[in-house]
Design a protein around this motif. Structure first.
Motif, PDB file in Angstrom:
ATOM      1  N   ASN A  85      47.631  42.216  43.585  1.00 54.30           N
ATOM      2  CA  ASN A  85      47.377  42.889  42.302  1.00 54.30           C
ATOM      3  C   ASN A  85      46.690  41.950  41.316  1.00 54.30           C
ATOM      4  OD1 ASN A  85      48.505  45.398  42.987  1.00 54.30           O
ATOM      5  ND2 ASN A  85      50.580  44.686  42.498  1.00 54.30           N
ATOM      6  N   VAL A  86      47.128  40.690  41.346  1.00 54.88           N
ATOM      7  CA  VAL A  86      46.553  39.693  40.437  1.00 54.88           C
ATOM      8  C   VAL A  86      45.082  39.455  40.767  1.00 54.88           C
ATOM      9  CG1 VAL A  86      46.659  37.297  39.686  1.00 54.88           C
ATOM     10  CG2 VAL A  86      48.778  38.585  40.016  1.00 54.88           C
ATOM     11  N   LYS A  87      44.752  39.472  42.070  1.00 55.29           N
ATOM     12  CA  LYS A  87      43.369  39.221  42.470  1.00 55.29           C
ATOM     13  C   LYS A  87      42.401  40.251  41.876  1.00 55.29           C
ATOM     14  CE  LYS A  87      44.301  36.873  46.868  1.00 55.29           C
ATOM     15  NZ  LYS A  87      44.163  36.929  48.346  1.00 55.29           N
ATOM     16  N   LEU A  88      42.918  41.434  41.627  1.00 56.93           N
ATOM     17  CA  LEU A  88      42.082  42.496  41.084  1.00 56.93           C
ATOM     18  C   LEU A  88      41.858  42.362  39.576  1.00 56.93           C
ATOM     19  CD1 LEU A  88      43.661  45.497  43.032  1.00 56.93           C
ATOM     20  CD2 LEU A  88      41.547  44.284  43.576  1.00 56.93           C
ATOM     21  N   LEU A  89      42.577  41.411  38.984  1.00 57.05           N
ATOM     22  CA  LEU A  89      42.518  41.262  37.527  1.00 57.05           C
ATOM     23  C   LEU A  89      41.146  40.867  37.002  1.00 57.05           C
ATOM     24  CD1 LEU A  89      45.755  39.438  36.293  1.00 57.05           C
ATOM     25  CD2 LEU A  89      44.894  41.668  35.573  1.00 57.05           C
TER      26      LEU A  89
END
Length: 625
Positions: free
Chosen positions: A506-510
C-alpha cells in the motif's frame, strides 16, 4: 655671492596655483605642517649620522643631536630648528624651489602620472616643506651645511606669492632653522600645549629628541623640555622587551583595558624594510561588525605617524587585528596621507596576512586561548574563505564548529578533528545550516546520522550558508549539506536494499498519489531511509538554492525564486502506513497536505500561510474519529 646682497628668484607664473593646490587640496588638516617640518629635520639628522661615518669632522664638536621648537608670542613666530646636515646655497634653491621650478603644468603632469612617479615627490624636501604656507604668511629658513665656513650660511625667505629671496649669512651652528610668521587664524599654534599634542600625535616615536623652550614662572628659569618619547617600542630588540611592556603598549595604542591574547613583533630587512607589531585583542570592539567602518593598522613611515586605520595592509576578515606598521620605504602620495595602490603595498598585505594567519595557527594549539579568540572573532574569520581564496586552506584549518557529537559546554571541533573521526565508508563532510542550535540538533535530517554515529557539523550563524558556498572541500573530502538530496547519504545505509523490499505494498502506491496531490508544489517525491522518528521531510536538489540561502537573500531585500522541494517520505513510519490505507480521498488529500506543510514548517521555521495550516489541523482533529 656677496654677503649683504639678497638675491631674488622669480617663481614661475603658476606658483600661486601650485601653492593653492598644496594648501587646500593635498592636506586634510592644518597641523600636519609641524609633522612635515619635524620629519624633514629628522631626515637631516639621519643624513648627518650617515655622512659622519666617513667624515666625522661634520659634527663640528656638536654631537648632541636634537630638534627644537620655540614659541614667540610677541611677534607671532614659531621656530623649528635642527642641528642636522644643513643645506648649501645650491641645495636650498633646489630643495625649497622644487615645486616652484617645476611649474604647475609639469607638477600636475607628474602628479597624474604613474603611482611611482607620484610617490617620488614625497621624498623631495620642497613638497612637505611647502605645507608651512597653510599657516604662515612669511617663512624664513636659515641653514648651513656641516663642515662649511660659518660665513657660508644661507637665508631663504618667501611669502609664497610669486618669488623667494636667498642671501648669504653668518650662521654659527650647523643645521637648519625655520621661522614661521603665523597667520592670524593660526594663533593656536603658539600654544605650547597644542605643539606638545601635535608632536605626541605624529612624532612621538621619532628617534631624535624633540624639545620645546619652556619658561618656568615659579623658578624664573628657562629650560629645553623634551616632549617626545624618542624611542619607539617596536624598534627595540625583542629580547629586551618584556611581556608587560607589550601589554602596556597595546593598551595605550588601543585604549583597551584588557590584555591582548597574543602578538607578533617582526622586523624585515632587505628590499622592503619595515617593522610590524600586531596584536590579537581579547575582546571585540563595539563597531567590529560594521564592515563599512574603517578598521586597520596605525601607519608610521620612519617612525613618523601617518594615519590611523590604514586598511590597505590586511583583508577585511582580519579587521580585528590591532597594531602598527613602520616602513622605511613605503610610497605615499604627496600629502603623506593616502597610500598609493602599488605592488609594494600589495606585497606587504600578503606578507602581513600570512603572518597573522600563522599567529592564529600557533594560537590554536592552546585550546583555551583559541576558544577565547573564537568566541570574539570567529564570525569575522568566517568571511575569510570568500574574501581570500589564496589562504583558504589555512583559514579552513582555523575554523571551529559545533557538531552532533559535542555539547554546548564542550570545546568546538576543527575540520581536522572531524576528518580524524570519520566512519570508514564516509565519503563527505556532512553539515546542516539552520537558524539556531536547538533547531539544528533536533532536525529530522540528523536522525540517520545519529543512528549511525556519523558526525554532522551544526552551522547556526547567518554567515555559514554564505561561507559554505566557498568551502568546496577540505583535504580531499567534499562538503555535503544534509538538507540537500545526495546519494552518498543513502550509501551509508547498509540495509537499504532490504528496507526497499520490506516496504508495504500500500505504501508503494503512495508516491504517485502524493505527486498528483502536490503537483507543482514539489520537484519530486521519493522514499527515504534516513529517517527513524519522522514521517517525512523536504530537501532541496543538489544544484538548487537551500532554505538558509533563500532566507539570506530575503533578509537582504532581494527577490528569490520559489524553491521546489523534494518531498521525502519514510515508508517505515506508522503514520505513513496509516495514511496509505486511507480510502477516503478527501481525508487522504488532507493527510498529504498536513504532512507536507509539517515538513515545510520544520525546514523553514515558518509557513506562507500558517493560519491555513492550523485550520486544517483543527478540522482534521474534529473529524478524526
Amino acid at each position: 655671492m656677496n654677503t649683504n646682497i639678497m638675491e631674488t628668484y622669480e617663481f614661475q607664473s603658476e606658483t600661486n596655483e601650485i601653492l593653492h593646490l598644496m594648501i587646500h587640496s593635498l592636506y586634510s588638516n592644518k597641523e600636519i605642517f609641524l609633522r612635515e617640518l619635524v620629519s624633514n629635520a629628522s631626515d637631516a639628522i639621519d643624513k648627518l649620522k650617515f655622512q659622519t661615518i666617513s667624515s666625522p669632522e661634520l659634527y663640528e664638536n656638536n654631537t648632541n643631536l636634537c630638534i627644537r621648537i620655540r614659541i614667540n608670542k610677541d611677534n607671532n613666530t614659531l621656530i623649528i630648528s635642527d642641528n642636522g646636515i644643513g643645506m648649501t646655497h645650491k641645495e636650498i634653491i633646489n630643495n625649497l624651489g622644487t615645486i616652484a621650478k617645476s611649474g604647475t603644468k609639469e607638477f600636475l603632469q607628474t602628479y597624474n602620472k604613474t603611482t611611482q612617479e607620484k610617490n617620488s615627490l614625497i621624498g623631495q624636501f620642497g613638497v612637505g616643506f611647502y605645507s608651512v604656507f597653510i599657516v604662515s604668511k612669511k617663512v624664513l629658513v636659515k641653514s648651513r651645511f656641516g663642515g662649511l665656513d660659518k660665513n657660508e650660511g644661507v637665508l631663504w625667505e618667501s611669502e609664497g606669492k610669486g618669488k623667494y629671496q636667498v642671501k648669504k649669512i653668518f650662521k654659527k651652528n650647523r643645521g637648519t632653522k625655520i621661522t614661521l610668521y603665523l597667520k592670524s587664524e593660526a594663533q593656536n599654534f603658539l600654544e605650547s600645549w597644542n605643539i606638545k599634542r601635535i608632536v605626541n600625535k605624529y612624532s612621538n616615536h621619532v628617534a631624535i629628541p624633540i624639545e620645546i623652550y619652556t619658561y618656568d614662572e615659579k623658578t624664573k628659569t628657562s629650560i629645553w623640555e623634551q616632549i617626545n618619547q624618542a624611542q619607539a617600542l617596536w624598534t627595540l630588540e625583542k629580547s629586551k622587551i618584556k611581556d608587560d611592556d607589550y601589554k602596556n603598549f597595546y593598551k595605550k595604542l588601543t585604549n583597551d583595558s584588557n590584555d591582548p591574547i597574543t602578538w607578533t613583533h617582526n622586523k624585515v630587512e632587505g628590499v622592503q624594510e619595515y617593522t610590524i607589531l600586531l596584536f590579537i585583542p581579547s575582546k571585540s570592539a563595539w563597531d567590529i561588525w560594521n564592515r563599512e567602518n574603517k578598521h586597520g593598522l596605525k601607519l608610521y613611515v620612519k617612525r613618523i605617524y601617518i594615519m590611523d586605520n590604514a586598511e590597505q595592509f590586511l583583508p577585511n576578515y582580519l579587521r580585528f587585528v590591532k597594531g602598527i606598521i613602520d616602513s622605511n620605504n613605503l610610497p605615499l602620495n604627496v600629502s603623506r596621507e593616502i597610500l598609493q595602490e602599488n605592488e609594494l603595498v600589495k606585497t606587504l598585505k600578503k606578507a602581513l596576512t600570512k603572518r597573522i594567519l600563522k599567529l592564529l595557527e600557533n594560537l590554536s594549539k592552546n585550546t583555551e586561548s583559541y576558544q577565547l579568540f573564537w568566541s570574539q572573532f570567529g564570525l569575522i574569520l568566517k568571511e575569510g574563505p570568500a574574501e581570500d581564496p589564496e589562504n583558504k586552506i589555512i583559514i579552513s584549518n582555523l575554523l571551529r564548529f559545533r557538531s552532533i557529537k559535542t555539547t554546548l559546554s564542550e570545546n568546538l571541533i576543527s575540520l581536522q578533528n572531524y576528518i580524524d573521526n570519520m566512519q570508514k565508508k564516509q565519503e563527505k563532510i556532512y553539515y546542516i545550516t539552520t537558524d539556531s542550535y536547538a533547531s539544528a540538533i533536533n532536525s529530522p535530517h540528523l536522525e540517520f546520522f545519529k543512528q549511525k554515529n556519523i558526525d554532522v557539523l551544526l552551522l547556526t550563524d547567518k554567515i555559514d550558508e554564505w561561507m559554505m558556498n566557498y568551502m568546496t572541500d577540505f583535504k580531499g573530502k567534499s562538503f555535503q549539506s544534509v538538507s540537500k538530496y545526495d546519494k552518498s547519504i543513502e550509501k551509508l545505509n547498509n540495509n537499504v536494499q532490504d528496507q526497499e523490499k520490506n516496504i508495504n505494498e500500500n505504501v508503494k502506491l503512495l508516491l504517485n498519489k502524493v505527486k498528483e496531490i502536490l503537483k507543482d508544489k514539489i520537484k519530486d517525491v521519493r522514499f527515504t531511509h534516513k529517517l527513524t522518528q519522522t514521517p517525512a521531510i523536504v530537501t532541496t536538489d543538489s544544484n538548487d538554492m537551500t532554505t538558509q540561502m533563500a532566507k539570506l537573500f530575503s533578509s537582504a531585500g532581494q527577490s528569490i525564486p520559489e524553491i521546489k522541494y523534494i518531498f521525502e517520505i519514510n515508508p517505515n513510519h506508522e503514520l505513513i502506513k496509516k495514511i496509505s490505507t486511507e480510502t477516503n480521498s478527501k481525508k487522504f488529500k488532507n493527510w498529504v497536505k498536513i504532512l507536507f506543510e509539517q515538513s515545510l514548517l520544520v525546514e523553514k521555521n515558518t509557513l506562507d500561510d500558517p493560519n491555513k495550516f492550523i485550520n486544517r489541523i483543527n478540522k482534521f482533529l474534529i473529524h478524526c474519529n
